[in-house]
Design a protein around this motif. Structure first.
Motif, PDB file in Angstrom:
ATOM      1  N   UNK A 124      44.024  67.335  -7.092  1.00 23.83           N
ATOM      2  CA  UNK A 124      42.921  67.471  -8.044  1.00 23.83           C
ATOM      3  C   UNK A 124      43.138  66.527  -9.225  1.00 23.83           C
ATOM      4  N   UNK A 125      42.060  66.014  -9.775  1.00 26.13           N
ATOM      5  CA  UNK A 125      42.138  65.314 -11.044  1.00 26.13           C
ATOM      6  C   UNK A 125      42.643  66.289 -12.098  1.00 26.13           C
ATOM      7  N   UNK A 126      43.384  65.792 -13.106  1.00 31.73           N
ATOM      8  CA  UNK A 126      43.942  66.695 -14.123  1.00 31.73           C
ATOM      9  C   UNK A 126      43.425  66.353 -15.517  1.00 31.73           C
ATOM     10  N   UNK A 127      42.197  65.883 -15.602  1.00 30.61           N
ATOM     11  CA  UNK A 127      41.623  65.608 -16.910  1.00 30.61           C
ATOM     12  C   UNK A 127      41.187  66.914 -17.592  1.00 30.61           C
ATOM     13  N   UNK A 128      40.655  66.800 -18.798  1.00 23.00           N
ATOM     14  CA  UNK A 128      40.319  67.985 -19.591  1.00 23.00           C
ATOM     15  C   UNK A 128      39.310  68.881 -18.874  1.00 23.00           C
ATOM     16  N   UNK A 129      38.315  68.272 -18.247  1.00 25.74           N
ATOM     17  CA  UNK A 129      37.270  69.057 -17.586  1.00 25.74           C
ATOM     18  C   UNK A 129      37.823  69.889 -16.441  1.00 25.74           C
ATOM     19  N   UNK A 130      38.703  69.311 -15.636  1.00 20.10           N
ATOM     20  CA  UNK A 130      39.217  70.040 -14.474  1.00 20.10           C
ATOM     21  C   UNK A 130      40.267  71.076 -14.871  1.00 20.10           C
ATOM     22  N   UNK A 131      41.090  70.774 -15.873  1.00 17.45           N
ATOM     23  CA  UNK A 131      42.079  71.770 -16.289  1.00 17.45           C
ATOM     24  C   UNK A 131      41.417  72.981 -16.923  1.00 17.45           C
ATOM     25  N   UNK A 132      40.213  72.798 -17.478  1.00 13.65           N
ATOM     26  CA  UNK A 132      39.477  73.921 -18.062  1.00 13.65           C
ATOM     27  C   UNK A 132      38.667  74.684 -17.019  1.00 13.65           C
ATOM     28  N   UNK A 133      38.596  74.156 -15.791  1.00 10.78           N
ATOM     29  CA  UNK A 133      37.709  74.749 -14.785  1.00 10.78           C
ATOM     30  C   UNK A 133      38.410  75.201 -13.514  1.00 10.78           C
ATOM     31  N   UNK A 134      39.508  74.539 -13.141  1.00  7.72           N
ATOM     32  CA  UNK A 134      40.169  74.831 -11.868  1.00  7.72           C
ATOM     33  C   UNK A 134      41.455  75.604 -12.140  1.00  7.72           C
ATOM     34  N   UNK A 135      41.544  76.860 -11.712  1.00  7.46           N
ATOM     35  CA  UNK A 135      42.728  77.681 -11.996  1.00  7.46           C
ATOM     36  C   UNK A 135      43.991  77.119 -11.338  1.00  7.46           C
TER      37      UNK A 135
END
Length: 282
Positions: A165-176
């Motif tokens: 998974x990408x680990x940018x701000x959007x994904x870290x806030x959305x993907x557990x």
């Protein structure tokens, strides 16, 4: 809503395939095509090459050469204070703080566990329970080598296969549980602060994670965990280069309980510069 949409796209993307394709392309010497790729990337992400040892895009034979570029020796002075622990990489401090029993904060509303991050390694879980952590996110525009926050002797390294998974701000806030789901390399050090770990987290399009004592750790991606143990042969000093990502990702640094005290000016979202003060030794 936008973050949720980005997360859905991440689930649907053929992440492994994209990473394999980009990794193959990034190591090829393609002449002008390579130069155009690098120029386009620098323009898109506003990459600053003024501090790099090589700052002419035409001088890079491959995209990987560009991405793993070294900086001029005076570009990142390392805080030499005896009690100072330094930032391990350029990027953004996405989270830091105390590990609550075995729980680390990924982003607001999302926690993950030491057990999952450390692949259920019993000794490491014991070392860092109620300890401290700092998470540094390296965006595509950043310098992509990572360094030692303090002097240390490498004791163990573990490769943990996983997703990309990408680990940018959007994904870290959305993907557990994203850091514990992604591919990663765990490096355990013995230091004067006690045990310290640097966890190198892979992500989409990260073609490779490389360390100088073993070379390229990934790829290949064989889907199996690998473990290396060491005696006293690998000793690294504060600020010393300990490897690189072949595209942006994240470094999670773990410390034992009562080992350090974070700098009073440190805040989530701060720009991280390798060599600057992260914490003081207690």
């Amino acid at each position: 809503m936008l973050n949720q949409l980005k997360a859905i796209i991440q689930y649907l993307l053929p992440k492994q395939l994209l990473t394999v394709i980009f990794g193959w392309l990034a190591k090829k010497q393609l002449g002008k095509v390579t130069t155009w790729m690098i120029m386009g990337f620098c323009k898109l992400y506003k990459v600053d090459l003024s501090e790099a040892k090589i700052n002419d895009v035409k001088a890079f034979k491959t995209f990987n050469d560009f991405f793993s570029r070294e900086l001029n020796e005076d570009a990142r002075p390392v805080d030499a204070g005896d009690s100072v622990v330094v930032m391990p990489a350029d990027g953004v401090i996405s989270q830091f703080g105390t590990i609550q029993d075995t729980q680390l904060l990924q982003a607001k509303g999302h926690f993950y566990s030491l057990e999952s991050l450390l692949a259920c390694h019993p000794d490491m879980i014991k070392f860092f329970k109620n300890g401290l952590y700092a998470t540094t996110y390296l965006s595509p525009k950043n310098y992509h080598r990572f360094h030692m926050p303090c002097d240390g002797i490498l004791r163990e390294m573990i490769y943990v296969p996983g997703s990309l998974f990408s680990v940018n701000k959007a994904t870290t806030e959305s993907i557990p549980n994203i850091f514990a789901r992604n591919e990663r390399v765990i490096c355990l050090f013995e230091t004067e602060l006690g045990p310290m770990a640097q966890i190198l987290v892979g992500a989409t399009i990260v073609g490779s994670i490389e360390v100088p004592w073993e070379g390229i750790i990934t790829p290949p991606r064989e889907g199996i965990m690998k473990r290396w143990t060491y005696d006293n042969e690998i000793k690294l000093t504060k600020g010393q280069d300990m490897g690189c990502f072949k595209l942006g990702s994240t470094v999670i640094t773990l410390f034992a309980s009562n080992a350090i005290e974070f700098d009073s000016h440190l805040k989530v979202g701060n720009i991280a510069r390798m060599g600057q003060k992260l914490a003081d030794r207690i």
